[in-house]
Scaffold this active site. Structure first.
Site, mmCIF file in Angstrom:
data_model
loop_
_atom_site.group_PDB
_atom_site.id
_atom_site.type_symbol
_atom_site.label_atom_id
_atom_site.label_comp_id
_atom_site.label_asym_id
_atom_site.label_seq_id
_atom_site.Cartn_x
_atom_site.Cartn_y
_atom_site.Cartn_z
ATOM 1 N N ASP A 95 -47.222 -20.316 44.904
ATOM 2 C CA ASP A 95 -47.465 -20.938 43.618
ATOM 3 C C ASP A 95 -48.902 -20.617 43.210
ATOM 4 O O ASP A 95 -49.743 -20.304 44.050
ATOM 5 C CB ASP A 95 -47.264 -22.454 43.730
ATOM 6 C CG ASP A 95 -47.301 -23.147 42.386
ATOM 7 O OD1 ASP A 95 -47.322 -22.451 41.355
ATOM 8 O OD2 ASP A 95 -47.307 -24.390 42.370
ATOM 9 N N CYS A 306 -22.134 -29.827 60.336
ATOM 10 C CA CYS A 306 -23.392 -29.100 60.144
ATOM 11 C C CYS A 306 -23.679 -28.215 61.351
ATOM 12 O O CYS A 306 -23.581 -28.668 62.499
ATOM 13 C CB CYS A 306 -24.543 -30.085 59.935
ATOM 14 S SG CYS A 306 -26.161 -29.294 59.735
ATOM 15 N N CYS A 311 -27.761 -31.367 64.725
ATOM 16 C CA CYS A 311 -26.404 -31.909 64.716
ATOM 17 C C CYS A 311 -25.575 -31.424 65.899
ATOM 18 O O CYS A 311 -24.663 -32.115 66.354
ATOM 19 C CB CYS A 311 -25.715 -31.558 63.400
ATOM 20 S SG CYS A 311 -26.408 -32.432 61.978
ATOM 21 N N HIS A 337 -32.469 -30.456 60.144
ATOM 22 C CA HIS A 337 -31.174 -30.746 59.529
ATOM 23 C C HIS A 337 -31.253 -30.697 58.008
ATOM 24 O O HIS A 337 -30.393 -30.083 57.350
ATOM 25 C CB HIS A 337 -30.655 -32.121 59.952
ATOM 26 C CG HIS A 337 -29.520 -32.580 59.092
ATOM 27 N ND1 HIS A 337 -28.246 -32.077 59.218
ATOM 28 C CD2 HIS A 337 -29.491 -33.437 58.033
ATOM 29 C CE1 HIS A 337 -27.470 -32.611 58.293
ATOM 30 N NE2 HIS A 337 -28.202 -33.439 57.557
#
Length: 372
Positions: A95, A306, A311, A337
């Site tokens: 940015d 997932c 997970c 996650h």
């Protein structure tokens, strides 16, 4: 135009503007549409580059203003550029510092020449001009760099937003004049606030500027969700169809589906790691506070479907324990996650577009009342 960059169109939804493509950069390919994690200070918070790669992330962000303050672009350049410095060999986007013109409004002043900040670290004066922003980004060495822009707040009057939008265009000309590297793609940014006529005029003007890609900025700065949808629908179709379109600072499921339906390809947001640091997980677009008592004895995975390391290895009870014990590992595992959730969400959308099933599989996110 540099041959280091290209955008290959692969498929388009037959009922919307949604499309799938491949954005080629000097450090690899980005399969679009795609969510990009944010690594403001040359790191995605609490996550190693190896862990980040395992989430499916292909492109990450860093911030020019903050890296200028710490450690300074000279050190990054001496280290061999951002890729070597942060140990990430995939594409990077920086940015310009333009968002800080909005977010640090209490410690900055704007003039035609540029923006003067009072350093939040030591109070010293920091001058950011279009030329300085590009010089810093050239030194940092990201694949994609952003034009220095003025991001107006919400709410703001039509006159104030018009002045900021016009200044952004004038600054763009100075950015291109200062840009020195053909291995970096410089993206212009469409401003215009919540005013459709200003967005329309800005997008049409930027579409005449030859660039490797285009960004939509000035959203998610406090305006209602329905206004974000309106801005994107107004702006995205006006930008060149043969170049990637990047919606800055947006990363919820519904907002990404809406933007993809309007023809947007790339997204970034701090949501996944920020939520994780506060103990919140994203599960199929719903936020769960894992500090709640209901998770203390829940020995099932966070999301059985997932594929992430968290997970596949740990239970909700363990994550809850880490949070209550104030262990840093909790933020790391939930960040892994959450990033995977958003990256794979856009991957699934991509697969649906390639199979012309976008509305069939994701149209419910476009329905009124679908909220995260």
């Amino acid at each position: 135009m540099s041959s280091n960059f290209s955008f290959q169109h692969q498929a388009r939804c037959s009922h919307t503007q949604a499309r799938a493509g491949i954005f080629s950069t000097p450090h690899g390919l980005v399969e679009t549409p795609r969510f990009m994690p944010v690594g403001t200070l040359a790191n995605v918070k609490t996550v190693t580059p190896q862990q980040l790669k395992a989430t499916g992330a292909q492109m990450v962000l860093a911030n020019t203003y903050h890296l200028h303050l710490q450690p300074g672009e000279e050190i990054v350049e001496q280290a061999g550029g951002l890729h070597r410095f942060m140990g990430w060999d995939g594409p990077i986007l920086t940015d310009s510092g333009g968002f800080q013109v909005f977010s640090l409004s209490e410690i900055r002043t704007i003039a035609e020449e540029g923006v003067t900040f009072r350093s939040p670290r030591d109070g010293q004066t920091i001058h950011f001009t279009p030329e300085r922003s590009i010089q810093i980004q050239n030194a940092l060495g990201a694949d994609v760099i952003m034009a220095f822009d003025e991001c107006p707040p919400y709410p703001a009057s039509w006159d104030a937003v018009k002045a900021a939008t016009d200044r952004t265009y004038r600054w763009l000309e100075r950015c291109f004049a200062a840009h020195q590297r053909d291995d970096q793609a410089l993206f212009p940014i469409v401003q215009g606030g919540v005013y459709p006529d200003l967005r329309h005029d800005a997008a049409k003007a930027l579409a005449q500027v030859e660039a490797h890609g285009y960004a939509i900025g000035g959203v998610s700065v406090g305006e209602p969700a329905e206004m974000i949808e309106m801005i994107v629908k107004t702006t995205a179709p006006l930008l060149p169809a043969n170049k990637p379109r990047y919606l800055m600072g947006v990363g919820t499921h519904r907002e990404m589906v809406q933007a993809i339906a309007a023809g947007v390809d790339l997204f970034d947001c701090v949501i996944p790691t920020r939520l994780a640091r506060h103990g919140n997980a994203l599960v199929k677009g719903v936020r769960w506070n894992l500090k709640n008592n209901r998770f203390r004895k829940d020995f099932t995975p966070l999301d059985e479907q997932c594929p992430c390391y968290t997970c596949q290895t740990f239970t909700r009870a363990y994550l809850s324990h880490l949070l209550h014990a104030h262990e840093v590992l909790g933020a790391t595992l939930i960040s892994i996650h959450n990033i995977t959730e958003l990256v794979h969400f856009t991957q699934r959308i991509r697969a649906a577009i390639l199979g012309d099933r976008f509305l069939e599989e994701f149209g419910h996110w476009l329905a009124e009342g679908s909220r995260e």
